[in-house]
Design a protein around this motif. Sequence first.
Motif, mmCIF file in Angstrom:
data_model
loop_
_atom_site.group_PDB
_atom_site.id
_atom_site.type_symbol
_atom_site.label_atom_id
_atom_site.label_comp_id
_atom_site.label_asym_id
_atom_site.label_seq_id
_atom_site.Cartn_x
_atom_site.Cartn_y
_atom_site.Cartn_z
ATOM 1 N N ALA A 103 0.857 -1.183 0.000
ATOM 2 C CA ALA A 103 0.000 0.000 0.000
ATOM 3 C C ALA A 103 0.889 1.228 0.000
ATOM 4 O O ALA A 103 1.650 1.427 0.950
ATOM 5 C CB ALA A 103 -0.899 0.007 1.236
ATOM 6 N N GLN A 104 0.820 2.018 -1.043
ATOM 7 C CA GLN A 104 1.536 3.301 -1.016
ATOM 8 C C GLN A 104 0.536 4.395 -0.649
ATOM 9 O O GLN A 104 0.342 4.658 0.528
ATOM 10 C CB GLN A 104 2.244 3.546 -2.340
ATOM 11 C CG GLN A 104 3.457 2.639 -2.522
ATOM 12 C CD GLN A 104 4.323 2.998 -3.712
ATOM 13 O OE1 GLN A 104 4.281 4.091 -4.249
ATOM 14 N NE2 GLN A 104 5.132 2.055 -4.146
ATOM 15 N N CYS A 105 -0.160 4.986 -1.633
ATOM 16 C CA CYS A 105 -1.152 5.988 -1.234
ATOM 17 C C CYS A 105 -2.326 5.326 -0.530
ATOM 18 O O CYS A 105 -2.967 5.928 0.317
ATOM 19 C CB CYS A 105 -1.622 6.801 -2.432
ATOM 20 S SG CYS A 105 -2.888 6.006 -3.441
ATOM 21 N N GLY A 106 -2.626 4.088 -0.902
ATOM 22 C CA GLY A 106 -3.660 3.329 -0.201
ATOM 23 C C GLY A 106 -5.059 3.461 -0.755
ATOM 24 O O GLY A 106 -5.974 2.817 -0.255
ATOM 25 N N ILE A 107 -5.245 4.250 -1.816
ATOM 26 C CA ILE A 107 -6.625 4.438 -2.300
ATOM 27 C C ILE A 107 -7.140 3.171 -2.992
ATOM 28 O O ILE A 107 -8.316 2.866 -2.956
ATOM 29 C CB ILE A 107 -6.725 5.682 -3.229
ATOM 30 C CG1 ILE A 107 -8.189 6.053 -3.498
ATOM 31 C CG2 ILE A 107 -6.015 5.461 -4.547
ATOM 32 C CD1 ILE A 107 -8.859 6.764 -2.366
ATOM 33 N N CYS A 108 -6.226 2.425 -3.605
ATOM 34 C CA CYS A 108 -6.647 1.181 -4.261
ATOM 35 C C CYS A 108 -6.668 0.013 -3.286
ATOM 36 O O CYS A 108 -7.191 -1.060 -3.609
ATOM 37 C CB CYS A 108 -5.703 0.835 -5.412
ATOM 38 S SG CYS A 108 -4.076 0.251 -4.835
ATOM 39 N N CYS A 140 -3.899 0.039 -9.809
ATOM 40 C CA CYS A 140 -3.063 0.758 -8.850
ATOM 41 C C CYS A 140 -2.128 1.649 -9.659
ATOM 42 O O CYS A 140 -1.538 1.209 -10.633
ATOM 43 C CB CYS A 140 -2.244 -0.216 -8.006
ATOM 44 S SG CYS A 140 -1.099 0.632 -6.900
ATOM 45 N N ARG A 141 -2.006 2.909 -9.262
ATOM 46 C CA ARG A 141 -1.151 3.837 -9.996
ATOM 47 C C ARG A 141 0.185 4.053 -9.300
ATOM 48 O O ARG A 141 1.058 4.715 -9.841
ATOM 49 C CB ARG A 141 -1.900 5.164 -10.150
ATOM 50 C CG ARG A 141 -1.269 6.154 -11.120
ATOM 51 C CD ARG A 141 -1.078 5.616 -12.512
ATOM 52 N NE ARG A 141 -0.986 6.686 -13.489
ATOM 53 C CZ ARG A 141 -0.525 6.531 -14.722
ATOM 54 N NH1 ARG A 141 -0.131 5.333 -15.136
ATOM 55 N NH2 ARG A 141 -0.477 7.544 -15.554
ATOM 56 N N CYS A 142 0.328 3.499 -8.073
ATOM 57 C CA CYS A 142 1.528 3.814 -7.292
ATOM 58 C C CYS A 142 2.576 2.710 -7.283
ATOM 59 O O CYS A 142 3.768 2.982 -7.351
ATOM 60 C CB CYS A 142 1.164 4.076 -5.831
ATOM 61 S SG CYS A 142 0.025 5.409 -5.546
ATOM 62 N N THR A 143 2.153 1.477 -7.127
ATOM 63 C CA THR A 143 3.074 0.425 -6.682
ATOM 64 C C THR A 143 3.753 -0.349 -7.794
ATOM 65 O O THR A 143 4.709 -1.093 -7.526
ATOM 66 C CB THR A 143 2.328 -0.613 -5.837
ATOM 67 O OG1 THR A 143 1.341 -1.248 -6.674
ATOM 68 C CG2 THR A 143 1.631 0.018 -4.644
ATOM 69 N N ILE A 354 -5.882 7.278 -8.603
ATOM 70 C CA ILE A 354 -7.173 6.605 -8.487
ATOM 71 C C ILE A 354 -8.162 7.448 -7.680
ATOM 72 O O ILE A 354 -9.371 7.293 -7.816
ATOM 73 C CB ILE A 354 -6.991 5.196 -7.864
ATOM 74 C CG1 ILE A 354 -5.976 4.379 -8.688
ATOM 75 C CG2 ILE A 354 -8.302 4.444 -7.788
ATOM 76 C CD1 ILE A 354 -6.331 4.182 -10.148
HETATM 77 S S1 FES Z 1 -1.310 2.411 -3.694
HETATM 78 FE FE1 FES Z 1 -1.910 4.259 -4.686
HETATM 79 S S2 FES Z 1 -3.206 3.578 -6.251
HETATM 80 FE FE2 FES Z 1 -2.481 1.754 -5.363
#
Ligand code: FES
Length: 910
Positions: A103-108, A140-143, A354
């Motif tokens: 989980a980076q930003c955690g929105i997904c 997911c846009r971060c990981t 996301i």
């Molecule tokens: S952790 Fe940021 S969109 Fe998946």
Amino acid sequence: MGEMKSGAFSASVQVNGISREIGAAGKRLADVLRDDLKLTGTKIGCNAGDCGACTVLLDGQQVCSCLVPAAQAQGREVLTVEGLAADPRFAGLQECFVKAGAAQCGICTPGMLMAAADIVLDRTVRTREKILDRLGGVLCRCTGYIKIVEAVEAFLGLREQPVTEIPEAGSVVGARLCKVDGLARANGSARFGADVQLEGALYLRAIRSPHPHARFQLGDVDAWLKAHPGIVRVFTAADVPGNNVFGIFAPLRDQPVLADGYVRYHGEAIATVVGDKQAVQSLPANDFPVEWDVLAPVAGMDCALAEGTPDLHAHRPGNMLMEVNQITGDVARDAGAHVVSGSFQTGFVEHAYIEPEAGVARRLGKRIELSVSTQAPYMNRDEIAWVLGINAEDVRIIPTAVGGGFGGKIDMALQPLIAVAAWHMDCPVACVYSRTESMRTTTKRHPSRITASMSCDAHGSLRSYEMQGDFNTGPYSSCGPIIASRVPIHAMGPYKVPAVKCITRAVHTTDAIGGAFRGFGVPQAAIVHEALMDQLADQIGMDRLQFRLHNALKPGDRTATGQELSESVGMRECLQWLQPHWERELAAAQAFNAENVRLKRGVGLGCMWYGIGNTCQPNPSTMRVGIDARGRITLFSGAVDIGQGVNTIMTQVCADALGVEASQIQIVMGDTDRTFDAGKSSASRQAFISGNAVKLAAEHLLREIREKAGATPQDEVQFAAEGVRVGGKPLALEGFAADEEGMVVWGIGHYNPPTTDLDAEYQGVPYASYAFGAQMALVEVDTVLAKVTVKKFWAAHDVGRALNPTQVEGQIHGGIAQGLGLALMEEYLPGRTDNLHDYLIPTFGDMPEVEVHIVESSDPLGPYGAKGVGEPALIPTAPAILNAVELATGVRPTQVPLTPARLWDLLQKR
Ligand code: FES
Ligand code: FES
């Protein structure tokens, strides 16, 4: 199905094991969960079945709850992320995500966890291929997805548990510490912009231009309002109490809050309506009294620069926002015997976080308070004050959790709209952008058109680099000046080049707004210098990696701006790590190609460097850390965690500076009433700049404590469970007065990196530190279908010191995913790709295996030697892929994204 007291249809549903009666008439399950049951762990990223953020289990199977009519849940069981921890079948799944760094930003993350739960329940899904397939509906846009798959496999017992550390005091920096806010992101309790639901809030929606360029006149707004029950107010440009204009740079402010008779892009706001949610959301798009006088769009840079094209801003003739010239040496005189050149193009790229923009504003007397998803709370504060015509101290920004930013949440979006409305109303005003609104109206990566030439001598030493680059900054300045000024400095790549001439221009059009996006123009420039490096190596008959190694910047070298580099230059180490992989894969690809006609393989290299922080400008961060009367430590950090993990690394730096364990530190993030200005979370600056500020704050706190204890600098300060001890003796903190934060002793740290202005020829010290990196891609090209598959990546990055290796890896994975999108699939076409089914971002299936190597070249100025990695991770990816395609096929891509159609054309012309 039944009927509720209100007369509306209801459904009986088991939600997380509890029987609930839900209003079902015409509602989506996602809305019922979030709005009626307050289970905001289920996220909305698109409301269209494209992103999977809303995934829940319905009778044990994953569904997109935004696509499920609530009535269909009658008599069924719904499991959301909030119910996961209590269900023994999934015990430990969320922790597994946190430990893996999934989980980076955690929105997904909630949606991803529910897809994982679906896998847990289906015992037929136990292979990598099936797992990817079953997770594949969630974006997911971060990981870069890698750590998500690792977390799921670890939970299923298909691989080792992720390595995490609970470091002892004194060795927190460098440890694989779990994200300090990881569990909140995994259990649905983190509050993102749309999750802040204030009592009595009304909802705002912007009325937007359907034309890219037009004049307009509003009709009878009062009569329209009377005819629309449920809408309580309409706001136009006339209602902006202070200044109807904002921007990133105060002297260049040019973007209206609400357009006043003239629009410069498709989707520009001309008014806002505020009312109850249902009334506002159901308003048809064209239901507003306005008359349009449509003008010819200024579409693309050719049109903008053509003679006779009208100026979009009267004070910027020729639609030129800015031109920057960098000249070092004499490129004509100093050019080497071997010269290559080329022209390259890139398009708009959408951030596609996301979490669409969301927030809520409320007026409290003469003050206003905004809870919003933002990367730049203090910049928001100052611009809102300017718009409302009030003092900055009377604006409070409370950043919510940020569901991805990547630069796109530096600019204000809905902030001034809700602020103006709330200023005039006696209730909170909330707004959540739709996916289309988010994509249509917020900033994008600047399209570029770059022509460059590079030369070297007979020994392979670079002699000159000349570049002319135009960047489409759209209708408003936003970060256009940053791109125009940063690109020339980085244009020649991480190589020693004696003679440089770079000219960049930022050009206004009526296309989308160009803004900050991970790299600020450097990724576009890297595509060019890395293509030319390959061409020049080939021309002189030198191995492509050896050619880079031969020219790579070293400690003590001078850059094109005349800056002498410190000893923290790990460019050669990055390439040296790649060398055996390069030689092995190059030979393997040649062998593969000798045996295959249709499928061809290639390996490609991409190198980068990146100046940490803002270019030349003052770039300060101020942090404070306090202790209460019981000796408990709180770090008040103005640096917003946008998923990059700054909350965690600031905690790590603070812990080692104080000599305590990470768990002894609480963190308060971003609130402008409670923290000091740490600057924007952008330009990969927080680790280096705010990390230094935290370290200084902690050191100051120790000095203050010693002073209060009447101790010497040699006396050790210990933070124990029973209180603070100095030189072995307890310090009676209860005797000191606590302030409004409950703190009795404070330490404050301020850090502004030592940079200088650049002179007329762009000479000076634009950055105090540089990150370096090199990546290598292995691709396979189906020459019949013109399809590129990226099979593997090797990535070596010099980050100075890895404050947290798990997070560094996560940034590199995520950067490679976004770089892959830039190279092969992502192009935002204004008015045509405003959603996540027409605008494609990499999914699980697109992501290759990635091998990461971290080079630690300890920066003398960095906190514990750290530099940064957020943007560097993306920059070399697209060049590596494109160079690999060239090696595989013999055709040189000059335009991204390299879609199958574009590659097909190139192959036909071959
Ligand atoms: S952790 Fe940021 S969109 Fe998946
Ligand atoms: S919000 Fe349901 S799929 Fe995107």
